[in-house]
Design a protein around this motif. Structure first.
Motif, PDB file in Angstrom:
ATOM      1  N   THR A  60      -1.931  -6.472   7.497  1.00 12.30           N
ATOM      2  CA  THR A  60      -0.964  -7.107   6.600  1.00 12.30           C
ATOM      3  C   THR A  60      -1.717  -7.958   5.590  1.00 12.30           C
ATOM      4  O   THR A  60      -2.630  -8.700   5.956  1.00 12.30           O
ATOM      5  CB  THR A  60       0.025  -8.001   7.371  1.00 12.30           C
ATOM      6  OG1 THR A  60       0.710  -7.220   8.344  1.00 12.30           O
ATOM      7  CG2 THR A  60       1.046  -8.648   6.441  1.00 12.30           C
ATOM      8  N   ILE A  61      -1.326  -7.828   4.347  1.00 12.57           N
ATOM      9  CA  ILE A  61      -1.772  -8.734   3.295  1.00 12.57           C
ATOM     10  C   ILE A  61      -0.622  -9.692   3.022  1.00 12.57           C
ATOM     11  O   ILE A  61       0.524  -9.255   2.870  1.00 12.57           O
ATOM     12  CB  ILE A  61      -2.125  -7.973   1.996  1.00 12.57           C
ATOM     13  CG1 ILE A  61      -3.391  -7.150   2.189  1.00 12.57           C
ATOM     14  CG2 ILE A  61      -2.281  -8.941   0.825  1.00 12.57           C
ATOM     15  CD1 ILE A  61      -3.739  -6.271   0.992  1.00 12.57           C
ATOM     16  N   THR A  62      -0.909 -10.992   2.984  1.00  9.33           N
ATOM     17  CA  THR A  62       0.093 -11.990   2.597  1.00  9.33           C
ATOM     18  C   THR A  62      -0.351 -12.587   1.272  1.00  9.33           C
ATOM     19  O   THR A  62      -1.460 -13.117   1.161  1.00  9.33           O
ATOM     20  CB  THR A  62       0.226 -13.094   3.663  1.00  9.33           C
ATOM     21  OG1 THR A  62       0.551 -12.484   4.922  1.00  9.33           O
ATOM     22  CG2 THR A  62       1.308 -14.093   3.286  1.00  9.33           C
ATOM     23  N   ASP A  85      -3.895   6.980  -3.555  1.00  3.28           N
ATOM     24  CA  ASP A  85      -5.093   6.700  -2.765  1.00  3.28           C
ATOM     25  C   ASP A  85      -5.426   5.225  -2.928  1.00  3.28           C
ATOM     26  O   ASP A  85      -5.615   4.751  -4.048  1.00  3.28           O
ATOM     27  CB  ASP A  85      -6.268   7.540  -3.251  1.00  3.28           C
ATOM     28  CG  ASP A  85      -6.091   9.012  -2.947  1.00  3.28           C
ATOM     29  OD1 ASP A  85      -5.453   9.332  -1.927  1.00  3.28           O
ATOM     30  OD2 ASP A  85      -6.580   9.843  -3.726  1.00  3.28           O
ATOM     31  N   ILE A  86      -5.491   4.496  -1.820  1.00  6.21           N
ATOM     32  CA  ILE A  86      -5.755   3.056  -1.883  1.00  6.21           C
ATOM     33  C   ILE A  86      -6.911   2.725  -0.952  1.00  6.21           C
ATOM     34  O   ILE A  86      -6.968   3.190   0.188  1.00  6.21           O
ATOM     35  CB  ILE A  86      -4.513   2.242  -1.489  1.00  6.21           C
ATOM     36  CG1 ILE A  86      -3.362   2.526  -2.464  1.00  6.21           C
ATOM     37  CG2 ILE A  86      -4.827   0.743  -1.449  1.00  6.21           C
ATOM     38  CD1 ILE A  86      -2.048   1.910  -2.063  1.00  6.21           C
ATOM     39  N   VAL A 108      -5.423   3.804   2.813  1.00  6.57           N
ATOM     40  CA  VAL A 108      -4.452   2.730   3.037  1.00  6.57           C
ATOM     41  C   VAL A 108      -3.073   3.181   2.560  1.00  6.57           C
ATOM     42  O   VAL A 108      -2.920   3.718   1.452  1.00  6.57           O
ATOM     43  CB  VAL A 108      -4.879   1.447   2.291  1.00  6.57           C
ATOM     44  CG1 VAL A 108      -3.803   0.372   2.399  1.00  6.57           C
ATOM     45  CG2 VAL A 108      -6.213   0.940   2.819  1.00  6.57           C
ATOM     46  N   LEU A 109      -2.078   2.953   3.405  1.00  5.35           N
ATOM     47  CA  LEU A 109      -0.675   3.214   3.065  1.00  5.35           C
ATOM     48  C   LEU A 109       0.121   1.945   3.326  1.00  5.35           C
ATOM     49  O   LEU A 109       0.172   1.469   4.469  1.00  5.35           O
ATOM     50  CB  LEU A 109      -0.100   4.352   3.917  1.00  5.35           C
ATOM     51  CG  LEU A 109      -0.707   5.719   3.744  1.00  5.35           C
ATOM     52  CD1 LEU A 109      -0.177   6.667   4.815  1.00  5.35           C
ATOM     53  CD2 LEU A 109      -0.404   6.271   2.366  1.00  5.35           C
ATOM     54  N   PHE A 129       0.409  -2.658   6.157  1.00  4.80           N
ATOM     55  CA  PHE A 129      -0.211  -1.375   5.815  1.00  4.80           C
ATOM     56  C   PHE A 129      -0.827  -0.733   7.046  1.00  4.80           C
ATOM     57  O   PHE A 129      -1.047  -1.377   8.068  1.00  4.80           O
ATOM     58  CB  PHE A 129      -1.258  -1.545   4.714  1.00  4.80           C
ATOM     59  CG  PHE A 129      -2.422  -2.440   5.063  1.00  4.80           C
ATOM     60  CD1 PHE A 129      -3.573  -1.933   5.682  1.00  4.80           C
ATOM     61  CD2 PHE A 129      -2.392  -3.796   4.778  1.00  4.80           C
ATOM     62  CE1 PHE A 129      -4.651  -2.754   5.996  1.00  4.80           C
ATOM     63  CE2 PHE A 129      -3.466  -4.631   5.084  1.00  4.80           C
ATOM     64  CZ  PHE A 129      -4.598  -4.108   5.701  1.00  4.80           C
ATOM     65  N   LYS A 130      -1.079   0.548   6.932  1.00  5.85           N
ATOM     66  CA  LYS A 130      -1.855   1.316   7.898  1.00  5.85           C
ATOM     67  C   LYS A 130      -3.054   1.866   7.145  1.00  5.85           C
ATOM     68  O   LYS A 130      -3.004   2.011   5.925  1.00  5.85           O
ATOM     69  CB  LYS A 130      -1.034   2.470   8.471  1.00  5.85           C
ATOM     70  CG  LYS A 130       0.166   2.021   9.301  1.00  5.85           C
ATOM     71  CD  LYS A 130       0.921   3.222   9.834  1.00  5.85           C
ATOM     72  CE  LYS A 130       2.092   2.803  10.679  1.00  5.85           C
ATOM     73  NZ  LYS A 130       1.738   2.309  11.984  1.00  5.85           N
ATOM     74  N   PHE A 131      -4.133   2.147   7.863  1.00  2.95           N
ATOM     75  CA  PHE A 131      -5.280   2.780   7.223  1.00  2.95           C
ATOM     76  C   PHE A 131      -5.872   3.820   8.158  1.00  2.95           C
ATOM     77  O   PHE A 131      -5.766   3.706   9.381  1.00  2.95           O
ATOM     78  CB  PHE A 131      -6.316   1.756   6.754  1.00  2.95           C
ATOM     79  CG  PHE A 131      -6.861   0.837   7.813  1.00  2.95           C
ATOM     80  CD1 PHE A 131      -8.107   1.062   8.381  1.00  2.95           C
ATOM     81  CD2 PHE A 131      -6.142  -0.278   8.222  1.00  2.95           C
ATOM     82  CE1 PHE A 131      -8.615   0.203   9.341  1.00  2.95           C
ATOM     83  CE2 PHE A 131      -6.649  -1.148   9.182  1.00  2.95           C
ATOM     84  CZ  PHE A 131      -7.886  -0.906   9.746  1.00  2.95           C
TER      85      PHE A 131
END
Length: 142
Positions: A60-62, A85-86, A108-109, A129-131
């Motif tokens: 998680t990005i906050t 594509d991330i 990354v999704l 996110f998932k990676f």
């Protein structure tokens, strides 16, 4: 063993790039890779044994909400089913030694999109996110 408290890393010395762009308004990033295991049991052995079967990864990005970071990209992906594509790159540096730990998260999704407004509160935005893959590009030695 001597421990120097000045060597303890600080998140304030970290940086995060998403697809090569520095996201300076990140308050926190957390991610983990979790092993998946099947139980393996044997007749006459009361102990439970484990067999590695793979792993999963998520985070998680906050953000401190300063503008609509990623909102359109994630919304468009959910609507179209076409995900960009991330890649996420993290770096935290030990100021005492100038050594850094760097991770690269690939495939990354972002998995959720939402919005919260609360009176008399600064607004943050969580981006789970998932990676699918990762590399540890640099580590800090003792």
């Amino acid at each position: 063993m001597d421990v120097n408290s000045n060597r303890v890393l600080s998140g304030s010395d970290g940086k995060v790039w998403v697809n090569g762009e520095l996201w300076a308004e990140i308050q926190k990033i957390e991610f983990k890779i979790t092993g998946n295991f099947d139980s393996v049991n044997f007749v006459g052995d009361p102990k439970e044994h484990s067999r590695y079967t793979g792993c999963s990864s998520e985070g998680t990005i906050t953000l401190n909400k300063t503008y609509s970071r990623g909102v359109k990209m994630i919304s468009d992906a959910f609507k179209s089913g076409v995900f960009p594509d991330i890649t996420i790159l993290t770096k935290v540096t030990d100021k005492q030694t100038n050594q850094s730990e760097r991770w690269e998260l690939k495939e990354v999704l972002f998995t959720e999109l939402g919005h919260t407004i609360e009176a008399k509160k600064t607004i943050t935005q969580e981006m789970p996110f998932k990676f699918g893959d990762w590399d540890i590009l640099e580590t800090i030695s003792a």
